[in-house]
Design a protein around this motif. Structure first.
Motif, short mmCIF file in Angstrom:
data_model
loop_
_atom_site.label_atom_id
_atom_site.label_comp_id
_atom_site.label_asym_id
_atom_site.label_seq_id
_atom_site.Cartn_x
_atom_site.Cartn_y
_atom_site.Cartn_z
N PRO A 231 17.21 40.20 22.85
CA PRO A 231 17.20 38.72 22.89
C PRO A 231 18.42 38.14 23.58
O PRO A 231 18.33 37.09 24.24
N ALA A 232 19.58 38.82 23.45
CA ALA A 232 20.81 38.29 24.07
C ALA A 232 20.70 38.26 25.59
O ALA A 232 21.14 37.31 26.23
N GLY A 233 20.10 39.30 26.18
CA GLY A 233 19.90 39.33 27.63
C GLY A 233 18.98 38.22 28.10
O GLY A 233 19.24 37.58 29.13
N PHE A 234 17.91 37.98 27.34
CA PHE A 234 16.97 36.91 27.68
C PHE A 234 17.65 35.54 27.60
O PHE A 234 17.51 34.71 28.52
N ILE A 235 18.39 35.31 26.52
CA ILE A 235 19.07 34.02 26.34
C ILE A 235 20.15 33.82 27.40
O ILE A 235 20.33 32.73 27.94
N SER A 236 20.87 34.91 27.71
CA SER A 236 21.94 34.82 28.71
C SER A 236 21.39 34.41 30.08
O SER A 236 22.01 33.59 30.79
N LYS A 237 20.23 34.95 30.46
CA LYS A 237 19.62 34.59 31.74
C LYS A 237 19.24 33.11 31.77
O LYS A 237 19.40 32.44 32.80
N LYS A 238 18.74 32.61 30.64
CA LYS A 238 18.38 31.19 30.57
C LYS A 238 19.63 30.31 30.65
O LYS A 238 19.61 29.26 31.32
N SER B 150 25.14 33.81 23.89
CA SER B 150 23.86 34.53 23.70
C SER B 150 23.97 35.54 22.56
O SER B 150 23.01 35.73 21.79
N ILE B 151 25.12 36.21 22.42
CA ILE B 151 25.32 37.17 21.33
C ILE B 151 25.27 36.46 19.99
O ILE B 151 24.60 36.91 19.04
N VAL B 152 25.99 35.34 19.88
CA VAL B 152 26.04 34.58 18.62
C VAL B 152 24.65 34.07 18.24
O VAL B 152 24.21 34.21 17.08
N ILE B 153 23.92 33.49 19.22
CA ILE B 153 22.58 32.97 18.94
C ILE B 153 21.64 34.09 18.50
O ILE B 153 20.89 33.95 17.53
N SER B 154 21.69 35.24 19.20
CA SER B 154 20.82 36.37 18.86
C SER B 154 21.11 36.90 17.47
O SER B 154 20.19 37.17 16.69
N VAL C 76 19.42 37.43 11.82
CA VAL C 76 19.79 37.27 10.41
C VAL C 76 18.93 36.19 9.75
O VAL C 76 18.45 36.36 8.61
N GLY C 77 18.70 35.08 10.48
CA GLY C 77 17.86 34.00 9.95
C GLY C 77 16.44 34.46 9.68
O GLY C 77 15.84 34.07 8.66
N ILE C 78 15.89 35.29 10.57
CA ILE C 78 14.53 35.81 10.37
C ILE C 78 14.46 36.67 9.11
O ILE C 78 13.53 36.54 8.30
N PHE C 79 15.47 37.55 8.93
CA PHE C 79 15.51 38.39 7.74
C PHE C 79 15.64 37.55 6.46
O PHE C 79 14.99 37.83 5.45
N VAL C 80 16.47 36.52 6.51
CA VAL C 80 16.65 35.64 5.35
C VAL C 80 15.35 34.90 5.04
O VAL C 80 14.94 34.77 3.87
N LEU C 81 14.67 34.40 6.08
CA LEU C 81 13.41 33.69 5.90
C LEU C 81 12.35 34.60 5.29
O LEU C 81 11.64 34.20 4.34
N ILE C 82 12.25 35.82 5.82
CA ILE C 82 11.27 36.79 5.29
C ILE C 82 11.57 37.10 3.82
O ILE C 82 10.67 37.14 2.98
N SER C 83 12.86 37.31 3.51
CA SER C 83 13.26 37.61 2.14
C SER C 83 12.94 36.44 1.21
O SER C 83 12.49 36.65 0.07
#
Length: 383
Positions: free
Chosen positions: A58-65, A86-90, A95-102
């Motif tokens: 995801p960091a590579g994708f965000i960085s290109k954008k 991009s690293i921070v956002i990724s 982490v947010g996805i894992f928290v949401l799933i939990s």
């Protein structure tokens, strides 16, 4: 002269191979012990490398954008620090996805665990009521048990001893688990820190690696190694992306069907099965077992219906979705995806299932390329 050199070379290879086999057969346990110690020592760095690889997608994708931002004002600042942003956002997105799933899964599991004693009591009362309504059957069972000559006092004492010993073992196991958890947490934190350093310096690390490779190997060989590494990187990235897409599709299919059938825990079960299906084959089976346990506490009939729904959706996933999405994303035919999953699971369990598909894909592409080269050299064209 040339023949003598070849004979000497082959003789040297045979001597080294024989010596290696001798050491391997006689000191195998010692060698494995050394490898295990080295592995434990460098495990945080291996973990960091794996985390960095996953975050890099995801960091590579965000960085290109971000690099497409304007060269004026805040856009210029964003472009300058695109890698760090991009690293921070990724990182926070994952982490947010894992928290949401939990937050979706854990409360429902706790709620179900809380009603288990009540469900058990209700089942016991229902069984007792059924026994009371069938006096002849219950008296026959009691007489049968009495005629068996069972020493209930002895059984009770043994059960009590097992329970007390089990409590002691459980306390000891809990302490060991707490120690292991603390150690794993420290290693995970070190791995995350190392992963962030790798991602922040990936361009510099890549240049340094290329310099070392070209300095100590021939140019043709270095080019070949870099091509294989590039292919491996693309294959693993596509596999992880494809696996996540399959998990999302599977979760949505379960949610829609369960909502239409008015089944309990529709959202939680859909998220649970979708999340666990990242593990090929085994993950969705674990999700099914947990889901059946949850539903049966509410409505046993709907648990049976859910099992039929699961088998139907699983057939669609196995035969249509998974080979199409994951197989095409890694350039591997459907039959070899199945072979990779089977061999990976037999060899290294869950980790093997995940790793073997992209590994097989890399080997398949390289072998196919070599086969076409050999056929071209021989002037053959096989349909």
């Amino acid at each position: 002269m040339e023949l003598e050199k070849k004979i000497r070379s082959k003789t040297a290879i045979l001597i080294v191979l024989a010596f290696g086999l001798y050491i391997g057969f006689n000191y195998w346990n010692n060698i494995m012990g050394i490898f295990l110690k080295v592995y434990n020592l460098i495990f945080p760095f291996i973990l960091g490398g794996c985390i960095a690889f996953i975050l890099n997608i995801p960091a590579g994708f965000i960085s290109k954008k971000l690099l497409g931002c304007s060269d004026k004002g805040i856009g210029r600042i964003i472009k300058k620090h695109s890698t760090g942003i991009s690293i921070v956002i990724s990182f926070f997105a994952i982490v947010g996805i894992f928290v949401l799933i939990s937050s979706i899964i854990v409360p429902n599991i706790i709620e179900t665990a809380a009603i288990l004693p009540k469900t058990f009591d209700n089942s016991t009362k229902a069984f007792q009521k059924w026994m009371d309504s069938n006096t002849k059957l219950s008296s026959s069972i009691v007489n049968l048990v009495n005629n068996m000559g069972i020493d209930w006092n002895n059984i009770f004492n043994k059960a009590k001893s097992i329970i007390f010993n089990g409590i002691g073992s459980m306390v000891l196991s809990t302490l060991q688990a707490a120690t292991s958890l603390a150690s794993a947490t420290v290693e995970f934190i070190l791995g995350v820190i190392f992963a962030i350093y790798i991602l922040a310096q990936k361009k510099r690390i890549g240049i340094q690696f290329k310099k070392l490779l070209y300095a100590f190997t021939k140019k043709e060989k270095a080019d070949s190694i870099l091509d294989i590494l590039k292919l491996t990187n693309i294959t693993f990235s596509n596999f992880i992306t494809g696996q996540c897409i399959v998990a999302a599709i599977l979760g949505m299919m379960f949610f829609v069907v369960m909502m239409l059938l008015s089944m309990p825990y529709a959202l939680m079960i859909s998220v649970l099965i979708g999340f666990l299906s990242i593990i090929p084959v085994l993950g969705s089976a674990i999700g099914c077992a947990l889901s059946v346990v949850l539903i049966v506490m509410v409505n046993p009939i709907k648990a049976g219906v859910f099992l039929l729904v699961f088998l139907l959706i699983k057939q669609i996933e196995d035969n249509l979705i998974y080979p199409k999405v994951v197989g095409e994303s890694v350039g591997l035919p459907s039959i070899w995806v199945l072979v990779a999953i089977t061999l990976g699971g037999k060899t290294f369990g869950v980790a093997g299932m995940i790793i073997f598909i992209p590994v097989f894909s890399v080997a398949y592409v390289l072998l196919r390329k070599e086969v076409y080269i050999k056929l071209k050299q021989k002037g053959l064209q096989i349909e």
